[in-house]
Design a protein around this motif. Structure first.
Motif, mmCIF file in Angstrom:
data_model
loop_
_atom_site.group_PDB
_atom_site.id
_atom_site.type_symbol
_atom_site.label_atom_id
_atom_site.label_comp_id
_atom_site.label_asym_id
_atom_site.label_seq_id
_atom_site.Cartn_x
_atom_site.Cartn_y
_atom_site.Cartn_z
ATOM 1 N N SER A 63 39.691 33.225 40.005
ATOM 2 C CA SER A 63 39.726 33.655 41.402
ATOM 3 C C SER A 63 38.419 33.329 42.101
ATOM 4 O O SER A 63 37.356 33.299 41.481
ATOM 5 C CB SER A 63 39.975 35.167 41.476
ATOM 6 O OG SER A 63 39.866 35.634 42.809
ATOM 7 N N SER A 64 38.521 33.089 43.389
ATOM 8 C CA SER A 64 37.320 33.018 44.212
ATOM 9 C C SER A 64 36.876 34.438 44.551
ATOM 10 O O SER A 64 37.595 35.415 44.320
ATOM 11 C CB SER A 64 37.591 32.203 45.477
ATOM 12 O OG SER A 64 38.749 32.665 46.135
ATOM 13 N N GLN A 65 35.673 34.556 45.100
ATOM 14 C CA GLN A 65 35.072 35.865 45.366
ATOM 15 C C GLN A 65 35.981 36.764 46.201
ATOM 16 O O GLN A 65 36.120 37.956 45.918
ATOM 17 C CB GLN A 65 33.738 35.679 46.096
ATOM 18 C CG GLN A 65 32.593 35.255 45.208
ATOM 19 C CD GLN A 65 31.978 36.420 44.463
ATOM 20 O OE1 GLN A 65 32.272 37.575 44.750
ATOM 21 N NE2 GLN A 65 31.137 36.111 43.498
ATOM 22 N N GLY A 66 36.600 36.198 47.226
ATOM 23 C CA GLY A 66 37.350 37.022 48.174
ATOM 24 C C GLY A 66 38.445 37.847 47.534
ATOM 25 O O GLY A 66 38.584 39.047 47.799
ATOM 26 N N ALA A 67 39.239 37.224 46.662
ATOM 27 C CA ALA A 67 40.344 37.944 46.023
ATOM 28 C C ALA A 67 39.881 38.807 44.864
ATOM 29 O O ALA A 67 40.565 39.760 44.468
ATOM 30 C CB ALA A 67 41.401 36.957 45.551
ATOM 31 N N ALA A 68 38.721 38.480 44.294
ATOM 32 C CA ALA A 68 38.249 39.206 43.109
ATOM 33 C C ALA A 68 37.559 40.518 43.436
ATOM 34 O O ALA A 68 37.397 41.368 42.559
ATOM 35 C CB ALA A 68 37.295 38.321 42.308
ATOM 36 N N GLN A 69 37.136 40.713 44.679
ATOM 37 C CA GLN A 69 36.374 41.913 45.025
ATOM 38 C C GLN A 69 37.225 43.173 44.943
ATOM 39 O O GLN A 69 36.833 44.156 44.319
ATOM 40 C CB GLN A 69 35.786 41.766 46.435
ATOM 41 C CG GLN A 69 34.747 40.684 46.572
ATOM 42 C CD GLN A 69 33.450 41.032 45.877
ATOM 43 O OE1 GLN A 69 33.066 42.189 45.786
ATOM 44 N NE2 GLN A 69 32.761 40.030 45.371
ATOM 45 N N GLU A 70 38.377 43.154 45.583
ATOM 46 C CA GLU A 70 39.229 44.346 45.639
ATOM 47 C C GLU A 70 40.650 44.063 45.171
ATOM 48 O O GLU A 70 41.210 44.810 44.369
ATOM 49 C CB GLU A 70 39.298 44.884 47.081
ATOM 50 C CG GLU A 70 38.018 45.442 47.621
ATOM 51 C CD GLU A 70 38.198 46.036 49.015
ATOM 52 O OE1 GLU A 70 39.335 46.006 49.540
ATOM 53 O OE2 GLU A 70 37.212 46.527 49.570
ATOM 54 N N PHE A 71 41.234 42.988 45.686
ATOM 55 C CA PHE A 71 42.661 42.763 45.519
ATOM 56 C C PHE A 71 43.069 42.649 44.049
ATOM 57 O O PHE A 71 43.977 43.353 43.578
ATOM 58 C CB PHE A 71 43.094 41.516 46.298
ATOM 59 C CG PHE A 71 44.520 41.123 46.060
ATOM 60 C CD1 PHE A 71 45.558 41.894 46.561
ATOM 61 C CD2 PHE A 71 44.836 39.996 45.301
ATOM 62 C CE1 PHE A 71 46.880 41.546 46.330
ATOM 63 C CE2 PHE A 71 46.144 39.641 45.063
ATOM 64 C CZ PHE A 71 47.173 40.422 45.579
ATOM 65 N N LEU A 72 42.432 41.765 43.315
ATOM 66 C CA LEU A 72 42.859 41.539 41.930
ATOM 67 C C LEU A 72 42.584 42.719 40.998
ATOM 68 O O LEU A 72 43.459 43.062 40.183
ATOM 69 C CB LEU A 72 42.226 40.254 41.390
ATOM 70 C CG LEU A 72 42.925 38.969 41.844
ATOM 71 C CD1 LEU A 72 42.134 37.741 41.432
ATOM 72 C CD2 LEU A 72 44.343 38.889 41.300
ATOM 73 N N PRO A 73 41.413 43.365 41.061
ATOM 74 C CA PRO A 73 41.232 44.532 40.188
ATOM 75 C C PRO A 73 42.288 45.615 40.406
ATOM 76 O O PRO A 73 42.805 46.205 39.438
ATOM 77 C CB PRO A 73 39.826 45.027 40.556
ATOM 78 C CG PRO A 73 39.114 43.810 41.036
ATOM 79 C CD PRO A 73 40.158 43.020 41.763
ATOM 80 N N HIS A 74 42.631 45.886 41.672
ATOM 81 C CA HIS A 74 43.668 46.883 41.949
ATOM 82 C C HIS A 74 45.028 46.409 41.435
ATOM 83 O O HIS A 74 45.803 47.201 40.856
ATOM 84 C CB HIS A 74 43.741 47.162 43.450
ATOM 85 C CG HIS A 74 42.580 47.945 43.960
ATOM 86 N ND1 HIS A 74 41.729 47.499 44.934
ATOM 87 C CD2 HIS A 74 42.112 49.177 43.628
ATOM 88 C CE1 HIS A 74 40.795 48.390 45.184
ATOM 89 N NE2 HIS A 74 40.999 49.416 44.392
ATOM 90 N N ALA A 75 45.338 45.121 41.642
ATOM 91 C CA ALA A 75 46.630 44.594 41.188
ATOM 92 C C ALA A 75 46.737 44.634 39.668
ATOM 93 O O ALA A 75 47.795 44.971 39.110
ATOM 94 C CB ALA A 75 46.806 43.164 41.695
ATOM 95 N N MET A 76 45.659 44.307 38.982
ATOM 96 C CA MET A 76 45.678 44.318 37.513
ATOM 97 C C MET A 76 45.852 45.731 36.966
ATOM 98 O O MET A 76 46.619 45.966 36.020
ATOM 99 C CB MET A 76 44.395 43.680 36.979
ATOM 100 C CG MET A 76 44.323 42.184 37.211
ATOM 101 S SD MET A 76 42.697 41.487 36.811
ATOM 102 C CE MET A 76 43.018 39.730 37.017
ATOM 103 N N ALA A 77 45.140 46.680 37.561
ATOM 104 C CA ALA A 77 45.261 48.068 37.110
ATOM 105 C C ALA A 77 46.675 48.591 37.330
ATOM 106 O O ALA A 77 47.243 49.277 36.461
ATOM 107 C CB ALA A 77 44.248 48.941 37.843
#
Length: 299
Positions: free
Chosen positions: A97-111
Motif C-alpha cells: 500500500s501507499s501511505q494514504g491507504a495504510a494510515q487508517e483504511f487498511l488497518p481498520h479493514a484488516m482488523a
C-alpha cells in the motif's frame, strides 16, 4: 520443457538486473546462471535480455516469460498450500500500500476482517504508489491498494474508485464555513503539503502550473498524521484524500472541503492484483471486504 531451476535463475536476473547480483543472492555460480539462461534462450529461440552497460533488461519476450514464471510460481505455492490444508480462509494475505491507504483504511479493514476470519494474518509493506504496483507485478504481494493516475501493465484492477484530493482545515478555520473552494483561495493561508512524487503532490503541482500560482508550504511531509496534526496545531490548510483521514475527520474537529479544480479529481484508488493470476480464496475474500468498505466511504 521449461524447468524450474532455469526459471528461478531467470527471474532473479530480471529482479536484480545482473547475473553477478543474482549469483550472490542465490548462492549459485554466475556461470551456471548464464548457462541456464542461455539454454532457455536456445529453447525458446529468441533473446530474453537486452545487455546494456548498466545491466540486463528483459526483452519483450523476456517480459512475457517473466510474467508467466511469476504466475506459475505463485500458483504452484497455492496448490501446495491447498494440498497441505492451508488453502482455506486462514492464511497470510500480503498487501502492498501507499501511505494514504495504510494510515487508517487498511488497518481498520484488516482488523474487521479478522473478526470474521480469525486465522488470517497480514503483511503490509508501505511503499510509494508505483512500488506497490511493482510488488504486485512481480508477485511479491497478493494485492496492492494504491492511488493511481494511469493504467499499469501486467496488472488486473479488481476495483477502482475515484479519490479526489480535498482541502483539510480545522473546524474553526475561516474556510470551514465553505463546502467548496478553488485552489487559489488557499493562497492567504499557511499550507502543509505532501512530499514531491506522491499522486497528491503531482496533481497539486499540475493544478498550480495550470492556474499560474505558487505556494510556500510551511511543512512538507510524507506522513498524513503529521500533516493532520499540523493543521490542528497551526490552524493551517493541507491537501489530503478523504480515504486517508476519514476517521480523523469524524473524530478530531477537522473538515474536508471539495476542491473545484478538475485536476484534483484525476486520480483513483485501486485494488490491484497480478494479471492472469487466480487468487487464493482468502485473498479474494479480503478483496471483496475492501471493496465493501471503500463503498461506505463518502468522498
Amino acid at each position: 520443457m521449461l524447468n524450474s531451476p532455469a526459471l528461478e535463475y531467470f527471474l532473479e536476473v530480471v529482479r536484480t538486473g545482473s547475473v553477478n547480483e543474482a549469483s550472490r543472492r542465490l548462492l549459485v555460480a554466475g556461470s551456471a546462471i548464464s548457462r541456464q539462461i542461455g539454454k532457455l534462450e536456445q529453447e525458446i529461440g529468441v533473446p530474453l535480455f537486452e545487455r546494456r552497460p548498466r545491466g540486463m533488461v528483459p526483452s519483450e519476450a523476456g517480459a512475457l516469460l517473466a510474467a508467466y514464471a511469476r504466475r506459475a510460481a505463485l500458483e504452484t505455492d497455492q496448490v501446495l498450500a491447498e494440498i497441505r490444508g492451508r488453502g482455506r480462509l486462514g492464511a497470510t494475505v500480503r498487501v502492498a500500500s501507499s501511505q494514504g491507504a495504510a494510515q487508517e483504511f487498511l488497518p481498520h479493514a484488516m482488523a474487521a476482517f479478522r473478526k470474521e476470519n480469525p486465522g488470517t494474518t497480514f503483511q503490509l509493506p508501505v511503499v510509494s504508489p508505483s512500488s506497490a504496483t511493482q510488488l504486485v507485478q512481480d508477485g511479491s504481494v497478493d494485492l496492492a491498494v494504491t492511488f493511481s493516475l494511469a493504467p499499469a501493465p501486467d496488472v488486473r484492477v479488481i476495483h477502482a474508485q475515484r479519490a479526489p484530493i480535498q482541502a483539510m482545515v480545522r473546524s474553526d478555520h475561516p474556510l470551514a464555513q465553505r463546502d467548496e473552494i478553488h485552489l487559489h483561495e488557499l493562497l492567504p493561508y499557511p499550507v502543509a503539503l505532501t512530499e514531491e512524487g506522491t499522486t497528491n503532490r503531482r496533481l497539486f503541482d499540475l493544478c498550480c502550473s495550470t492556474e499560474g500560482i505558487s505556494f510556500e508550504p510551511l511543512l512538507v511531509s510524507s506522513s498524513s498524521s503529521a500533516l493532520a496534526n499540523f493543521v490542528k496545531e497551526a490552524n493551517a490548510v493541507s491537501l489530503i484524500g478523504h480515504i486517508t483521514v476519514h476517521e480523523r475527520l469524524r473524530n478530531e474537529g477537522l473538515k474536508a472541503l471539495t476542491l473545484l479544480n478538475p485536476e484534483m479529481h484525476l486520480r483513483t484508488i485501486q485494488i490491484q492484483a497480478m494479471a492472469g493470476r487466480q487468487l487464493p480464496a482468502v485473498v479474494d475474500a479480503f478483496a471483496d471486504h475492501l471493496i465493501h468498505r471503500l463503498s461506505e466511504i463518502e468522498v
